[in-house]
Design a protein around this motif. Structure first.
Motif, PDB file in Angstrom:
ATOM      1  N   ILE A   6       0.873  -0.966  -0.103  1.00 36.72           N
ATOM      2  CA  ILE A   6      -0.140  -0.224   0.068  1.00 36.72           C
ATOM      3  C   ILE A   6       0.951   1.108   0.028  1.00 36.72           C
ATOM      4  N   ALA A   7       0.760   2.025  -1.082  1.00 35.14           N
ATOM      5  CA  ALA A   7       1.521   3.100  -1.245  1.00 35.14           C
ATOM      6  C   ALA A   7       0.674   4.500  -0.895  1.00 35.14           C
ATOM      7  N   PRO A   8       0.579   5.233   0.051  1.00 38.59           N
ATOM      8  CA  PRO A   8      -0.387   6.079   0.287  1.00 38.59           C
ATOM      9  C   PRO A   8       0.361   7.485  -0.612  1.00 38.59           C
ATOM     10  N   SER A   9      -0.413   8.260  -1.133  1.00 30.11           N
ATOM     11  CA  SER A   9       0.129   9.334  -1.997  1.00 30.11           C
ATOM     12  C   SER A   9       0.067  10.742  -1.209  1.00 30.11           C
ATOM     13  N   ILE A  10       1.124  11.222  -0.931  1.00 25.24           N
ATOM     14  CA  ILE A  10       0.914  12.400   0.031  1.00 25.24           C
ATOM     15  C   ILE A  10       0.332  13.759  -0.565  1.00 25.24           C
ATOM     16  N   LEU A  11       0.177  13.497  -1.801  1.00 30.48           N
ATOM     17  CA  LEU A  11      -0.625  14.688  -2.791  1.00 30.48           C
ATOM     18  C   LEU A  11      -1.883  15.105  -1.774  1.00 30.48           C
ATOM     19  N   SER A  12      -2.544  13.891  -1.113  1.00 31.88           N
ATOM     20  CA  SER A  12      -3.804  14.377  -0.517  1.00 31.88           C
ATOM     21  C   SER A  12      -3.285  14.792   1.153  1.00 31.88           C
ATOM     22  N   ALA A  13      -2.078  14.575   1.564  1.00 36.20           N
ATOM     23  CA  ALA A  13      -1.995  14.854   2.825  1.00 36.20           C
ATOM     24  C   ALA A  13      -2.031  16.424   3.347  1.00 36.20           C
ATOM     25  N   ASP A  14      -1.830  16.987   4.287  1.00 38.85           N
ATOM     26  CA  ASP A  14      -1.996  18.205   4.883  1.00 38.85           C
ATOM     27  C   ASP A  14      -0.493  18.777   4.798  1.00 38.85           C
ATOM     28  N   PHE A  15      -0.319  19.640   3.589  1.00 38.42           N
ATOM     29  CA  PHE A  15       1.084  19.963   3.521  1.00 38.42           C
ATOM     30  C   PHE A  15       1.519  20.902   4.720  1.00 38.42           C
ATOM     31  N   ALA A  16       0.743  21.641   5.475  1.00 37.87           N
ATOM     32  CA  ALA A  16       1.137  22.254   6.671  1.00 37.87           C
ATOM     33  C   ALA A  16       1.744  21.262   7.690  1.00 37.87           C
ATOM     34  N   ARG A  17       1.421  20.195   7.430  1.00 41.78           N
ATOM     35  CA  ARG A  17       1.981  19.145   8.608  1.00 41.78           C
ATOM     36  C   ARG A  17       2.538  18.052   8.141  1.00 41.78           C
ATOM     37  N   ILE A  33       5.825   5.441   0.520  1.00 40.99           N
ATOM     38  CA  ILE A  33       5.549   6.753   0.460  1.00 40.99           C
ATOM     39  C   ILE A  33       5.522   6.886  -1.085  1.00 40.99           C
ATOM     40  N   HIS A  34       4.547   7.354  -1.471  1.00 36.43           N
ATOM     41  CA  HIS A  34       4.031   7.804  -3.031  1.00 36.43           C
ATOM     42  C   HIS A  34       4.238   9.392  -3.107  1.00 36.43           C
ATOM     43  N   PHE A  35       5.128   9.986  -3.892  1.00 34.05           N
ATOM     44  CA  PHE A  35       5.577  11.332  -4.020  1.00 34.05           C
ATOM     45  C   PHE A  35       5.166  11.896  -5.262  1.00 34.05           C
ATOM     46  N   ASP A  36       4.245  12.709  -5.517  1.00 31.89           N
ATOM     47  CA  ASP A  36       3.849  12.980  -6.779  1.00 31.89           C
ATOM     48  C   ASP A  36       4.419  14.457  -7.316  1.00 31.89           C
ATOM     49  N   VAL A  37       5.032  14.566  -8.338  1.00 29.34           N
ATOM     50  CA  VAL A  37       5.904  15.744  -8.711  1.00 29.34           C
ATOM     51  C   VAL A  37       5.227  16.208  -9.970  1.00 29.34           C
TER      52      VAL A  37
END
Ligand code: DX5
Ligand code: ZN
Length: 221
Positions: A6-17, A33-37
């Motif tokens: 399972i690779a959560p995409s931090i695109l939907s994370a709270d970037f402030a935290r 950790i999936h990192f969308d550029v």
């Protein structure tokens, strides 16, 4: 049973935290950790670069899977390798020289992946399979989180699974876009082993509950 990830995409994370978000999702069971550029050129959105990868690296004990939605791709590859990426993948139509870009990723010490949009044919794989560690099938058009899964991706996943099996190589088969508890089993049955999920995880209050439910769906296969 294949090794499912399972690779959560931090695109939907709270970037402030962001540091807290990645620590929490790893504690909840994330394998990658999936990192969308995104560059506001190859795709109509702009996100994060090597500085952010470097900043989260000390908080992440699992592989960082950098999904480049940028054009051109080569200039930025060594920067992500230095910033701590483990896997770097790119869209073949965004590189003038696909073999060179794959080699550059490998020479930088990372695993290399190719990404296929819903409308991109698979023939790009034909002559480069021996340089590939990961194939990513997009089940949405890239650029945004929270879009709906495009069912045709299942046929493409099955076609790629056959190619990987025929190659005899150990290649991860990842699916990205609109993955949720409800459709993860269908993607796995088609042949995917690695599942990117952004809004399905970071959009919910209890990350562990979602990841456990996804694993529950996969366990029954
Ligand atoms: C889209 C990105 C995806 C996105 C997935 O261009 O590549 O990784 O974050 O988000 P969800 O899971 O919400 O479709
Ligand atoms: Zn992605």
């Amino acid at each position: 049973m294949p090794q499912y990830r399972i690779a959560p995409s931090i695109l939907s994370a709270d970037f402030a935290r962001l540091g807290e978000e990645v620590r929490n999702v790893i504690a909840a069971g994330a394998d990658i950790i999936h990192f969308d550029v995104m560059d506001n050129h190859y795709v109509p959105n702009l996100t994060i670069g090597p500085l952010v990868c470097e900043a989260i690296r000390p908080h992440v004990q699992v592989p960082i899977d950098v999904h480049l939605m940028v054009k051109p791709v080569d200039r930025i590859i060594p920067d992500f390798a230095k910033a701590g990426a483990d896997i770097i993948s790119f869209h073949p139509e965004a590189s003038e020289h696909v073999d060179r870009s794959l080699q550059l990723i490998r020479d930088s010490g990372c695993k290399a992946g190719l990404v296929f949009n819903p409308g991109t044919p698979l023939h790009y794989l034909e002559h480069v399979m021996d340089k590939i560690d990961l194939i990513l099938i997009m089940s949405v058009n890239p650029g945004f989180g929270g879009q709906s899964f495009i069912p045709h991706a299942l046929k493409k996943i099955a076609a790629v699974r056959a190619l990987i099996d025929a190659s005899g190589r150990d290649v991860m088969l990842e699916v990205d876009g609109g993955i949720k508890i409800e459709n993860i089993a269908a993607a796995a049955k088609a042949g995917a082993d690695t599942f990117v999920a952004g809004s399905a995880i970071f959009g919910k209050p209890d990350y562990r509950a979602v990841i456990d439910a996804m694993r529950g769906e996969l366990a029954g296969l």
